[in-house]
Design a protein around this motif. Structure first.
Motif, PDB file in Angstrom:
ATOM      1  N   ARG A 193       0.834  -1.196   0.000  1.00 58.49           N
ATOM      2  CA  ARG A 193       0.000   0.000   0.000  1.00 58.49           C
ATOM      3  C   ARG A 193       0.871   1.250   0.000  1.00 58.49           C
ATOM      4  O   ARG A 193       1.870   1.333   0.709  1.00 58.49           O
ATOM      5  N   LEU A 194       0.426   2.227  -0.778  1.00 60.22           N
ATOM      6  CA  LEU A 194       1.067   3.535  -0.822  1.00 60.22           C
ATOM      7  C   LEU A 194      -0.019   4.587  -0.616  1.00 60.22           C
ATOM      8  O   LEU A 194      -1.012   4.621  -1.353  1.00 60.22           O
ATOM      9  N   VAL A 195       0.191   5.458   0.408  1.00 60.97           N
ATOM     10  CA  VAL A 195      -0.787   6.497   0.731  1.00 60.97           C
ATOM     11  C   VAL A 195      -0.081   7.851   0.707  1.00 60.97           C
ATOM     12  O   VAL A 195       0.470   8.299   1.728  1.00 60.97           O
ATOM     13  N   PRO A 196      -0.051   8.513  -0.449  1.00 58.91           N
ATOM     14  CA  PRO A 196       0.468   9.889  -0.472  1.00 58.91           C
ATOM     15  C   PRO A 196      -0.603  10.839   0.063  1.00 58.91           C
ATOM     16  O   PRO A 196      -1.784  10.712  -0.266  1.00 58.91           O
ATOM     17  N   PHE A 197      -0.189  11.791   0.916  1.00 59.03           N
ATOM     18  CA  PHE A 197      -1.167  12.710   1.496  1.00 59.03           C
ATOM     19  C   PHE A 197      -0.688  14.145   1.341  1.00 59.03           C
ATOM     20  O   PHE A 197       0.493  14.460   1.525  1.00 59.03           O
ATOM     21  N   LEU A 198      -1.628  15.004   0.985  1.00 61.17           N
ATOM     22  CA  LEU A 198      -1.379  16.427   0.800  1.00 61.17           C
ATOM     23  C   LEU A 198      -2.009  17.169   1.965  1.00 61.17           C
ATOM     24  O   LEU A 198      -3.229  17.126   2.162  1.00 61.17           O
ATOM     25  N   GLY A 199      -1.181  17.823   2.764  1.00 61.10           N
ATOM     26  CA  GLY A 199      -1.684  18.514   3.935  1.00 61.10           C
ATOM     27  C   GLY A 199      -2.502  19.744   3.583  1.00 61.10           C
ATOM     28  O   GLY A 199      -2.147  20.514   2.681  1.00 61.10           O
ATOM     29  N   LEU A 200      -3.605  19.959   4.299  1.00 59.46           N
ATOM     30  CA  LEU A 200      -4.476  21.116   4.123  1.00 59.46           C
ATOM     31  C   LEU A 200      -4.559  21.879   5.436  1.00 59.46           C
ATOM     32  O   LEU A 200      -4.442  21.299   6.521  1.00 59.46           O
ATOM     33  N   ASP A 201      -4.774  23.209   5.337  1.00 60.49           N
ATOM     34  CA  ASP A 201      -4.927  24.064   6.518  1.00 60.49           C
ATOM     35  C   ASP A 201      -3.756  23.917   7.475  1.00 60.49           C
ATOM     36  O   ASP A 201      -3.938  23.781   8.697  1.00 60.49           O
ATOM     37  N   GLY A 202      -2.543  23.900   6.948  1.00 65.37           N
ATOM     38  CA  GLY A 202      -1.358  23.857   7.787  1.00 65.37           C
ATOM     39  C   GLY A 202      -0.804  22.478   8.053  1.00 65.37           C
ATOM     40  O   GLY A 202       0.295  22.357   8.619  1.00 65.37           O
ATOM     41  N   SER A 203      -1.512  21.418   7.702  1.00 68.33           N
ATOM     42  CA  SER A 203      -0.987  20.062   7.892  1.00 68.33           C
ATOM     43  C   SER A 203       0.125  19.799   6.886  1.00 68.33           C
ATOM     44  O   SER A 203       0.119  20.326   5.766  1.00 68.33           O
TER      45      SER A 203
END
Length: 603
Positions: A434-444
């Motif tokens: 599994r690969l979970v790329p995440f784009l932070g929003l509102d400062g994350s």
């Protein structure tokens, strides 16, 4: 006077007939002794003859007439066994109290039978003189078995296999109506050789015609054709037909799917097929439970609705409640997933996912919600991949304080399941990446999470009485620092899913003020599973876990290990009931022996 005399004559004749019948009625055989010998034959062949013989397993209370019929049928049975093993000039004698069974008239059987002696003279082992299948397609996707060739040991089994291979070759070449036209088989008893030539009639080259539908099903006909991906107009190939049936079964809507070809092709060179269906019940409810001394009781439930809108859709509702009876508060999870088959192609499903989860773990608490839409592609019965895009919001509190994380994230998963049994494997392997790329929003902060779960199974000997099982779990978070990523994405070790003998998620990374999850993770597990009886098995296991503050584990990573013994009791239709007792052998723990109860193997 005449009538009275005539009546007495008829009466005497009737009584005499009854007496005659009584004298000729066969008596019951009382445990007649049986014996089978095959001079010069191997022990394996002799055992095979004994197993095939109906006389050798006859019931002791059978009457003489039944025993004679059984003996007569044994001639053909035993000769067939000998033909299958290449002995084409055998002699089979079945003697009932010294008399050849074949010479006894069925209408005049003996009064009783005390001994049955079967003598088999196998004769020489024959070889093939000539062996051929004609004609054959050129090129051919299927080869004739090597056992059907000049000089090879002859047997009816080799001839059958060659015939099946020839038919299969022509069917793979698009000739669905190929048939065996004739066969020339002669035996040369002087040279102990069999000359065999099979003549096939390929018939016309055909294309797929129309798919018709029968049976009781609530699925729309148009949806069935779309899901099946039936290749109308394409050249016939049995693999394409099998794929169409597999796609329909894979929806989980039907209890049975069968494809039947028409007796005759159409004048335009196409061949129609009829699909017969039986629907499964529209709704299904399942439950599961697992108990451990450290984690408490975990209950799971699933409710599924098949064919929701009439197009074989599947709505799945899952719920989990864990931590019952443990020192922590209750954890809970609710998820809803809708799968719609063949929305982008016969092998491509779309799905919609909603999840809400509350976690109260050893080192953090979190409430999270997730919404996503994805696509699932099935490549084969053992391989699929799925990818999704979604939004996740997490409110978490850990050693770094209380924080809100918001992510726009992808999720790519590839699974290869080559196990021979999903519940209790004895051979094969399993991979889940599994690969979970995440784009932070509102400062994350942004980054990516990687997970890998690999399992392998190997049976010692041919009886599967001892099985070696191994598992490796890898995890890594790339990008943000420990304090800048949600604790739900970090890694902890301990518990039934990683290292038995230690409390659930007890091992993390020490930081100022407490413990956090790690960005790097490795867990290794090994088991030796040995059968004690048909249903009971004993298991010895060892688990090792490492957690690191960096994205990769190393020799300086935090570590712990556990070992123990387990008991499995196999329940038909469910799988093994599991009891594991584990003790911490490395790493700080003062909890002593831990126990785990569940359904299915630990991995």
């Amino acid at each position: 006077m005449f009538f009275s005399r005539r009546l007495r004559q008829i009466t005497r004749a009737f009584v005499f007939s009854l007496c005659s019948m009584g004298l000729s009625l066969p008596n019951t055989v009382q445990a007649a002794s049986t014996d089978l010998t095959a001079p010069g034959a191997s022990e394996e062949l002799t055992a095979r003859l004994r197993d095939a013989s109906a006389v050798m397993s006859v019931q002791p209370d059978i009457d003489v007439q039944g025993l004679l019929a059984t003996a007569l049928s044994d001639y053909r049975t035993l000769v067939q066994v000998l033909y299958d093993t290449g002995h084409f000039s055998p002699e089979v004698h079945i003697r009932l109290d010294g008399r050849e069974a074949a010479s006894i008239q069925p209408l005049y059987p003996p009064r009783s039978i005390d001994a049955i002696v079967i003598t088999v003279n196998t004769g020489p082992r024959f070889t093939f003189g000539t062996a051929g299948v004609t004609p054959m397609p050129d090129p051919s996707e299927v080869e004739i078995p090597e056992t059907f060739a000049p000089g090879q040991p002859a047997s009816t089994g080799a001839i059958r296999d060659a015939n099946h291979a020839g038919l299969k070759a022509w069917r793979h070449a698009g000739h669905a109506k190929v048939a065996l036209e004739s066969q020339d088989i002669t035996a040369n008893h002087v040279q102990a050789r069999i000359n065999a030539t099979l003549h096939l009639n390929p018939g016309p080259h055909l294309r797929f015609g129309q798919l018709h539908q029968t049976g009781e099903t609530a699925v729309n006909p148009e949806a069935i054709r779309r899901i099946a991906g039936f290749p109308t107009g394409e050249p016939y190939h049995p693999d394409d037909l099998a794929k169409a049936a597999t796609r329909l079964r894979r929806t989980g809507t039907f209890s049975a799917v069968s494809m039947t070809e028409a007796q005759q092709p159409n004048p335009d060179g196409t061949l129609d097929f009829t699909a017969d269906f039986e629907d499964l019940p529209q709704r299904r409810l399942t439950f599961g439970a697992e108990l451990s001394s450290s984690d408490g009781l975990e209950l799971t439930g699933t409710w599924m609705h098949r064919n929701l809108f009439g197009n074989a859709e599947k709505l799945r509702f899952e719920t989990r409640l864990s931590g019952i009876g443990s020192s922590s508060d209750l954890d809970g999870r609710i998820s809803l997933r809708l799968d719609r088959p063949a929305t982008l192609g016969p092998d491509d499903n779309t799905y919609y996912l909603l999840e809400v989860e509350r976690l109260d773990e050893e080192h953090y608490t979190a409430t999270r919600g997730l919404g996503a839409i994805g696509v699932r592609r099935v490549f084969s019965d053992t391989l699929f991949a799925e990818g999704s895009l979604g939004f996740e919001s997490i409110l978490a509190e850990d050693v770094f304080g209380k924080r809100r994380f918001k992510y726009a994230q992808g999720n790519l998963r590839v699974e290869k399941d080559a196990r021979n049994n999903r519940v209790s494997a004895t051979d094969g392997y399993y991979l889940d990446a599994r690969l979970v790329p995440f784009l932070g929003l509102d400062g994350s902060k942004s980054g990516a999470q990687i997970k890998l779960d690999g399992r392998i199974y190997y049976a010692l000997g041919g009886s599967n009485s001892v099985v070696l099982a191994g598992r490796v779990q890898l995890g890594s978070v790339i990008g943000p620092n420990l304090s800048e990523v949600s604790p739900t994405m970090l890694f902890f070790s301990g518990g039934a899913g990683s290292v038995r003998g230690h409390e659930y998620q007890s091992l993390g990374v020490p930081v100022t003020g407490g413990t956090a999850g790690g960005k790097g993770y490795l867990a290794l597990s090994g088991e030796v599973r040995g059968k004690v009886s048909e249903k009971i098995s004993l298991v010895g296991f060892y688990d090792l876990g490492l957690v690191d503050e960096s994205s990769l584990v190393s020799g300086s990573s935090q570590r712990h290990a556990g070992a123990g013994l387990g008991l499995r009791y196999d329940v038909a239709g469910i799988g093994p009931l599991r009891l594991d007792l584990a003790y911490p052998v490395d790493g700080s723990s003062s909890d002593g022996v831990q126990f785990y109860i569940g359904i299915g193997q630990a991995f």
